[in-house]
Write a protein that holds these residues in place. Structure first.
Motif, short mmCIF file in Angstrom:
data_model
loop_
_atom_site.label_atom_id
_atom_site.label_comp_id
_atom_site.label_asym_id
_atom_site.label_seq_id
_atom_site.Cartn_x
_atom_site.Cartn_y
_atom_site.Cartn_z
N ALA A 88 42.76 54.62 27.25
CA ALA A 88 43.62 54.07 26.18
C ALA A 88 44.42 52.86 26.66
CB ALA A 88 44.58 55.16 25.69
N PHE A 89 44.48 52.64 27.99
CA PHE A 89 45.23 51.53 28.54
C PHE A 89 44.25 50.48 29.08
CE2 PHE A 89 48.02 55.17 28.86
CZ PHE A 89 49.25 54.67 28.46
N PRO A 90 44.60 49.21 29.01
CA PRO A 90 43.76 48.19 29.65
C PRO A 90 43.67 48.44 31.16
CG PRO A 90 45.33 47.19 28.13
CD PRO A 90 45.71 48.63 28.26
N LEU A 91 42.49 48.29 31.70
CA LEU A 91 42.27 48.58 33.12
C LEU A 91 43.18 47.73 34.00
CD1 LEU A 91 40.68 50.11 35.26
CD2 LEU A 91 38.96 48.30 35.18
N ILE B 115 46.80 49.26 34.18
CA ILE B 115 47.02 50.47 34.97
C ILE B 115 46.80 50.22 36.46
CG2 ILE B 115 46.48 52.03 33.07
CD1 ILE B 115 43.71 52.37 34.17
N VAL B 116 45.87 49.32 36.80
CA VAL B 116 45.68 48.98 38.21
C VAL B 116 46.91 48.25 38.73
CG1 VAL B 116 44.33 47.59 39.82
CG2 VAL B 116 43.17 48.97 38.10
N ALA B 117 47.42 47.30 37.95
CA ALA B 117 48.61 46.56 38.37
C ALA B 117 49.80 47.50 38.52
CB ALA B 117 48.92 45.46 37.35
N ALA B 118 49.97 48.44 37.58
CA ALA B 118 51.07 49.40 37.68
C ALA B 118 50.94 50.27 38.91
CB ALA B 118 51.11 50.26 36.42
#
Length: 550
Positions: A309-312, A315-318
Motif C-alpha cells: 500500500a506504500f510506495p517502495l 518505505i525504504v527511505a523510512a
C-alpha cells in the motif's frame, strides 16, 4: 466397534500433521544453520535470520504468523530469567551505573531521536513517531554477546552488555505502552507517566525478589530434581505475568527474581538438580533463541505483502532513516555517558577511571535489534476505538523489521572485524589469564579448607583409619588434577593428560558395553556406571582452558 473418521477429523489431523512437519523443518534448519555458523565462525543469529527469510519465499511454503503474545508472554520470560540467573549479582551491582545509563537513558534518548526525525522528516505525528522509537529503541544482545564471548572481550564489556540486555526491554515496553495509550486515547501527561514509570520500577523490583525467595524455598522443600526443575520453569512466568497483567512490564520483576536466585541459589539447590537443570535450560534457551530468529525472518513475506500500500521508495527511505538514527543515537549517547560523569565527578574518576575509547566504541557498536522489536510492532491494534485504522501500522511494521535486518546482518557481521581492528580482544587476554589463575587458586584453597574440615572431623569423631585414608586419597587426586600454572609447558602437559584420561574413559565404555552384550551386567548397572564416566568427562571439559581465550 470401528470408528470411522469424518471429514472434519481428517482435515483437522491433516492440519496438525502439516504444522508438525513445518516444526520439524524448522528444527532441521536450526541444526544445519548452527553447524554452518560454527564452521564459518559467524553468529548463529545472523544465519538463522537469513535462513528464515529464504524459507519464507520457497514456493509452497505456508506463511507462518508470529503471534506477538508468543514472544511477549511465552518466550520473553524464560529468556530474561535464564540470562538473569547466569548473571553475577555482584558484577551487575558494581556496573549498575553504566547499565542504567544504557538500559534506561539510551533507550529513552533513542526513542526521542526517532520521534523527532520521523516527525520532521517523514511527517509522522509525535505520538506515532514516539511509538516507533519505543519499538526500535531496545537492542537485542543475543547475537553480539555470542560474538563477544568468542572474541574474548574484557569481562566488563560483556557484563555491561548483558545487564543492558536484561533491563532495556522493560524501559522500551513501558514507553511503548505510554505511546500506545496516547494514540488510543489522545491524552498524555508527562508527570503522570514519569510517576507511573517510577512506581512500576520499584514495585516490580520488590515483587521479583519476593518471587525469587518463594521459588527457592519451594524448590528446597521439594527435594526432587524433576519437581525443582518444573518449579524453575514456572518461576519466570509468575514473576512476569502478574506485573504485566497489572499494567507493568514484567521484565524488571523477572530480572530481579533471576538475580536473587543467582545470588542465593548455590547453597539451596542440590547438585543433582543443578546438573540436570543446566542441561534443561541450555537446551530450552538454545531452541527458543534459534526458532525466534528463524520465525522473525519468516515474517518477511507477510510484511512485504502488507507494505504494497506504500510506495517502495518511501518505505525504504523510512527504514534507512530510522536504522541510521538508532545506530547514530547510540554513539551519541554512549560516549558522553561514559566520560561526562567522570569529568563532573572527581570521586568517580578516582574510583572508576575512564575506560579506553576503543572499549566504549565496541559497546556503542553493538546496537543490534531483535525479536522484541518485531513482537511489539506486530502487537499494534488494527483499529482505534472510533473504528478508524491504526495510523501508519504497516509502515511501522516494515520499518521495525528493516531495522532488525540491517542491524543484525550489518552490525552483527562486522562486529568481529571492528573488534580485531581496534585490538579490544587483546585488552582482555591478561584479564582472562588472571581470571583462570584466580580460579586455580580458589580451587586449591577450597581443597585446603576441605582438608582442614577432615582433620577436624578426625579429631572430633571416631573415624576408622580406612575411611580417613580414602578421604585423604580423594583430596590428593583432586589436588593433583589442578595445573600448577597457565604457562605454555604446563598447559601442554595438562592437555596431554586430559587426552589420555579421555582415552581411558573410552576404553571403560567399550568394556562396559561388552559386559552388557554378554549379559554380565544389567542395563540399570550400565547406566549407573556410564553416569559416573559422564560426570568425570564433563569435569575434564570444565577444567579445560582454551588457549585461544588466553
Amino acid at each position: 466397534m470401528q470408528v470411522v473418521a469424518g471429514p472434519f477429523h481428517q482435515r483437522h489431523c491433516g492440519l496438525v500433521e502439516a504444522k508438525f512437519l513445518i516444526f520439524l523443518i524448522l528444527l532441521a534448519v536450526l541444526a544445519g544453520t548452527a553447524l554452518l555458523a560454527r564452521r564459518f565462525h559467524v553468529a548463529p543469529a545472523i544465519l538463522l535470520l537469513l535462513a528464515g527469510i529464504v524459507l519464507a519465499f520457497i514456493p509452497g511454503m505456508p506463511a507462518i504468523q508470529l503471534p506477538p503474545d508468543l514472544i511477549l508472554l511465552l518466550v520473553l520470560p524464560p529468556l530474561i530469567y535464564s540470562a538473569s540467573v547466569a548473571m553475577s549479582w555482584r558484577e551487575f551491582r558494581s556496573n549498575l551505573r553504566p547499565i542504567g545509563l544504557l538500559a534506561i537513558g539510551c533507550v529513552i534518548f533513542t526513542a526521542c531521536a526517532v520521534a523527532v526525525a520521523t516527525h520532521y522528516l517523514l511527517g509522522l505525528s509525535w505520538s506515532v513517531g514516539f511509538l516507533l522509537g519505543a519499538i526500535v529503541a531496545p537492542p537485542d544482545v543475543v547475537a553480539p554477546l555470542a560474538i563477544a564471548r568468542k572474541l574474548g572481550l574484557p569481562r566488563r564489556i560483556i557484563v555491561v552488555l548483558e545487564g543492558e540486555g536484561l533491563a532495556n526491554d522493560a524501559t522500551a515496553l513501558i514507553l511503548y505502552r505510554f505511546a500506545l495509550a496516547a494514540i488510543m486515547t489522545g491524552v498524555f501527561s508527562l508527570p503522570k507517566a514519569s510517576g507511573t514509570f517510577a512506581a512500576i520500577m520499584v514495585g516490580e523490583l520488590a515483587f521479583g525478589v519476593a518471587v525469587g525467595w518463594l521459588s527457592l524455598r519451594a524448590r528446597h522443600y521439594a527435594r526432587d530434581p524433576q519437581i525443582e526443575i518444573t518449579l524453575s520453569l514456572l518461576t519466570p512466568y509468575i514473576a512476569y505475568w502478574i506485573p504485566e497483567h497489572l499494567g507493568g512490564s514484567g521484565v524488571i520483576a523477572t530480572v530481579a527474581c533471576g538475580l536473587y536466585i543467582s545470588w542465593n541459589g548455590p547453597l539451596l539447590i542440590p547438585a543433582a538438580t543443578r546438573l540436570q537443570g543446566i542441561f534443561f535450560w541450555d537446551l530450552v534457551i538454545y531452541l527458543i533463541e534459534g526458532l525466534l530468529f528463524l520465525l522473525t525472518g519468516f515474517q518477511m513475506r507477510a510484511i512485504l505483502e502488507r507494505s504494497k500500500a506504500f510506495p517502495l521508495d518511501d518505505i525504504v527511505a523510512a527504514t534507512l532513516l530510522v536504522a541510521t538514527i538508532v545506530i547514530v543515537a547510540r554513539f551519541l549517547w554512549v560516549f558522553p555517558a561514559s566520560y561526562l560523569p567522570r569529568i563532573l565527578s572527581k570521586r568517580l574518576r578516582i574510583s572508576d577511571p575512564s575506560p579506553p575509547w576503543r572499549a566504549v566504541f565496541v559497546v556503542a557498536f553493538t546496537g543490534v535489534r531483535g525479536a522484541v522489536s518485531l513482537a511489539t510492532a506486530l502487537a499494534l491494534p488494527f483499529t482505534l476505538p472510533d473504528g478508524s485504522g491504526f495510523p501508519d501500522r504497516d509502515l511501522i511494521l516494515f520499518v521495525a523489521f528493516g531495522v532488525i535486518l540491517i542491524t543484525v546482518v550489518g552490525l552483527g557481521s562486522t562486529l568481529p572485524a571492528v573488534v580485531m581492528a581496534l585490538g579490544v580482544a587483546r585488552d582482555g587476554q591478561s584479564e582472562h589469564i588472571a581470571e583462570h589463575e584466580n580460579e586455580i587458586a580458589a580451587r586449591r584453597e577450597a581443597l585446603s579448607a576441605a582438608l582442614a574440615s577432615l582433620d577436624a572431623m578426625t579429631n572430633d569423631r571416631e573415624l576408622s583409619d580406612e575411611v580417613v585414608t580414602l578421604l585423604r586419597a580423594r583430596h590428593d587426586i583432586r589436588a593433583n588434577q589442578l595445573p600448577a600454572s597457565l604457562d605454555d609447558e604446563a598447559y601442554a602437559v595438562t592437555a596431554d593428560e586430559r587426552a589420555l584420561v579421555r582415552e581411558l574413559i573410552a576404553a571403560e565404555r567399550r568394556f562396559i558395553h561388552a559386559q552388557l552384550r554378554d549379559g554380565k551386567i544389567t542395563d540399570e548397572a550400565r547406566r549407573r556406571i556410564e553416569r559416573d564416566l559422564d560426570l568425570e568427562e564433563a569435569s575434564l571439559a570444565n577444567r579445560e582452558f582454551r588457549k585461544g581465550a588466553r
